[in-house]
Write a protein that holds these residues in place. Structure first.
Motif, short mmCIF file in Angstrom:
data_model
loop_
_atom_site.label_atom_id
_atom_site.label_comp_id
_atom_site.label_asym_id
_atom_site.label_seq_id
_atom_site.Cartn_x
_atom_site.Cartn_y
_atom_site.Cartn_z
N VAL A 1 0.78 -1.22 -0.15
CA VAL A 1 -0.28 0.10 0.05
C VAL A 1 0.88 1.26 -0.04
O VAL A 1 1.74 1.43 0.66
N SER A 2 0.47 2.25 -0.86
CA SER A 2 1.16 3.40 -0.80
C SER A 2 0.41 4.61 -0.84
O SER A 2 -0.72 4.49 -1.44
N LEU A 3 0.59 5.58 -0.62
CA LEU A 3 -0.09 6.84 -0.59
C LEU A 3 -0.02 7.37 -1.94
O LEU A 3 0.72 7.98 -2.25
N ALA A 4 -1.26 7.40 -2.44
CA ALA A 4 -1.45 7.99 -3.82
C ALA A 4 -1.99 9.57 -3.56
O ALA A 4 -2.57 9.99 -2.63
N VAL B 1 -3.60 3.49 -1.22
CA VAL B 1 -3.82 2.61 -2.32
C VAL B 1 -3.13 1.50 -2.52
O VAL B 1 -1.71 1.57 -2.39
N ARG B 2 -3.44 0.30 -2.98
CA ARG B 2 -2.86 -0.72 -3.51
C ARG B 2 -2.43 -0.62 -5.19
O ARG B 2 -3.22 0.04 -5.68
N GLU B 3 -1.41 -1.33 -5.36
CA GLU B 3 -1.16 -1.47 -6.70
C GLU B 3 -2.15 -1.84 -7.61
O GLU B 3 -2.41 -1.24 -8.70
N SER B 4 -3.05 -2.69 -7.09
CA SER B 4 -4.04 -3.26 -7.91
C SER B 4 -5.40 -2.39 -8.11
O SER B 4 -6.37 -2.91 -8.34
N ASP B 5 -5.34 -1.30 -7.19
CA ASP B 5 -6.55 -0.44 -7.14
C ASP B 5 -7.04 0.41 -8.40
O ASP B 5 -6.34 1.58 -8.36
N PRO C 1 -12.66 4.40 2.75
CA PRO C 1 -12.43 4.57 4.16
C PRO C 1 -11.58 5.61 4.65
O PRO C 1 -11.60 6.20 5.86
N ASP C 2 -10.29 5.68 3.78
CA ASP C 2 -9.17 6.69 4.19
C ASP C 2 -8.97 7.48 3.14
O ASP C 2 -8.31 7.21 1.97
N ILE C 3 -9.34 8.64 3.44
CA ILE C 3 -8.98 9.59 2.11
C ILE C 3 -8.94 11.23 2.88
O ILE C 3 -9.63 11.49 3.82
N GLY D 1 -10.55 8.78 8.19
CA GLY D 1 -9.66 7.54 8.28
C GLY D 1 -8.06 8.32 8.59
O GLY D 1 -7.96 9.19 9.02
N SER D 2 -7.20 7.30 8.09
CA SER D 2 -5.89 7.85 8.08
C SER D 2 -5.23 7.10 6.90
O SER D 2 -5.54 6.40 6.42
N PRO D 3 -3.74 7.68 6.58
CA PRO D 3 -2.98 7.14 5.57
C PRO D 3 -2.47 5.82 5.78
O PRO D 3 -1.76 5.28 5.26
N GLY D 4 -2.59 5.31 7.33
CA GLY D 4 -2.07 4.01 7.49
C GLY D 4 -1.05 4.16 8.26
O GLY D 4 -0.21 3.34 8.93
N ILE D 5 -0.21 5.56 8.34
CA ILE D 5 1.04 5.61 9.17
C ILE D 5 0.71 6.06 10.59
O ILE D 5 1.13 5.19 11.43
#
Lengths: 85, 306
Positions: B1-4, B21-25, B167-169, B181-185
């Motif tokens: 997952v990276s921050l787009a 987002v995931r690469e496959s998103d 959910p995260d934006i 949500g959050s960026p995951g960090i």
């Protein structure tokens, strides 16, 4: 613009707004479709999206301001900035 | 997952959309398109700088009942509610005063460095009639309105709604931010506060330069931007009590609220109210940081670092 011109223009506008309403409110027409696609589930109409926002706001303009948690300190690398406008 | 990160220009400002987002998103691009569509719709209908916008048409029919689209009707009704909630310190009817001060065209086109006062009547918003049954709006003859003080924040809220599947934006339109949500960090989105001053709040003041928000909106209002004369103190924040650009002791106020429209209005109101502004935010459960012209800061009680 005299009154006759004004009335003529107003009638045109009324027709335009009416037509927009018939065509699914004419508001964010592509948006609902994109949203359906993005979510993979049934999307709300644009009008419902606005209604949901209004309901979340709950009547008086600032009535739910208190529902929000205060910001907290962060030492992380920022993702964005509130640059002001 | 990276921050787009996607950026585009709308409403005369830079819009930034962030999401992990995931690469496959493969749906990320569609989400961004949907968000861009919201901003374009709001700008096309609500800009006072577009002669063909619905808002311009409404202003052209002052004195007559105007059949409005749902978007315009709700935007005007919300602006009236905001005016009511702020005892008219926020008022969409200050357009004549704003134009008299020199802001009579899109900001980048302003050439005048002189302004004049325009007598305004505090409470001008009271004469705006919004008929819920017919969706018609009636302005007083000679009355014209501007939704610039609330439209961008509302566009951000609508854009966030349009991306309800994420959910995260985080969406940022020129400093008007809504974050879910959050960026995951971390447990939220980390945001730097910048008001354009030489001495940014933070170092030397004990205030954090960055704050973290989650499921909240933030807006910063400043007199240091959208300013066309320093000598005459001409900027875009008109005080309806004087009909002139504000002489606030604050150069900027950042407000955190439940929605971006609220934060947008709250930041402006707190700046216009000056020393009483933070109490206004506090009493309504919002949070804020104000920066004085010398760079010193004052905040609501739950602001971090206080």
């Amino acid at each position: 613009m005299n009154r006759t011109d004004k009335n003529r223009k107003l009638r045109k506008l009324q027709i335009a707004v009416g037509a927009a309403g018939i065509a699914g409110l004419g508001l964010f027409s592509g948006l609902a479709a994109a949203n359906t696609h993005a979510s993979g589930s049934q999307s709300s109409t644009p009008d419902q999206q606005i209604t949901r926002l209004e309901n979340a706001q709950g009547g008086s303009f600032f009535s739910v301001g208190g529902q929000v948690a205060p910001p907290s300190s962060s030492s992380s690398q920022p993702q964005t900035s509130s640059g002001g406008s | 997952v990276s921050l787009a990160r996607a950026c585009f220009r709308a409403m005369n400002t830079d819009v930034e959309v962030l999401s992990p987002v995931r690469e496959s998103d493969i749906l990320w691009a569609k989400t961004v398109d949907a968000i861009r569509g919201v901003f374009e719709d709001v700008e096309n209908r609500l800009s006072r700088f577009r002669p063909d916008s619905e808002l311009s048409a409404l202003n052209g029919f002052a004195g007559e009942p105007f059949p409005a689209s749902p978007l315009l009707f709700r935007a005007v009704r919300m602006a009236v509610e905001a005016a009511r909630a702020t005892a008219g310190i926020f008022d969409p009817t200050i357009l004549r005063a704003l134009e008299a001060a020199g802001y009579d065209r899109s900001f980048e086109l302003i050439t005048s460095t002189r302004g004049r006062s325009e007598a305004t009547v505090l409470g001008g918003y009271r004469s705006i009639q919004c008929d819920d049954d017919t969706h018609t709006i009636r302005l007083d003859p000679e009355q014209r309105i501007d939704l610039g003080g609330i439209g961008k924040g509302w566009a951000v809220d609508l854009a966030l709604e349009a991306a309800v599947s994420r959910p995260d934006i985080c969406i940022n339109a020129g400093g008007d931010i809504a974050a879910r949500g959050s960026p995951g960090i971390d447990d939220g989105w980390t945001i730097t506060l910048e008001d354009g001053g030489q001495d940014e709040p933070g170092p030397g003041t004990g205030r954090p330069v960055t704050v973290l928000i989650r499921d909240a909106a933030m807006a910063t209002s400043t007199v240091l931007k959208r300013r066309w004369s320093v000598d005459e103190n001409l900027h875009h924040l008109i005080d309806p009590r004087t009909g002139r650009p504000s002489e606030s002791p604050f150069r900027s106020v950042t407000a955190v609220a439940a929605s971006c429209a609220q934060a947008d209005v709250a930041a402006k109101i707190a700046l216009l109210m000056g020393e009483d502004g933070l109490a206004f935010l506090e009493e309504r459960g919002m949070h804020g940081l104000a920066v004085r012209h010398d760079g010193s800061t004052v905040s609501t009680s739950l602001w971090p670092g206080r």
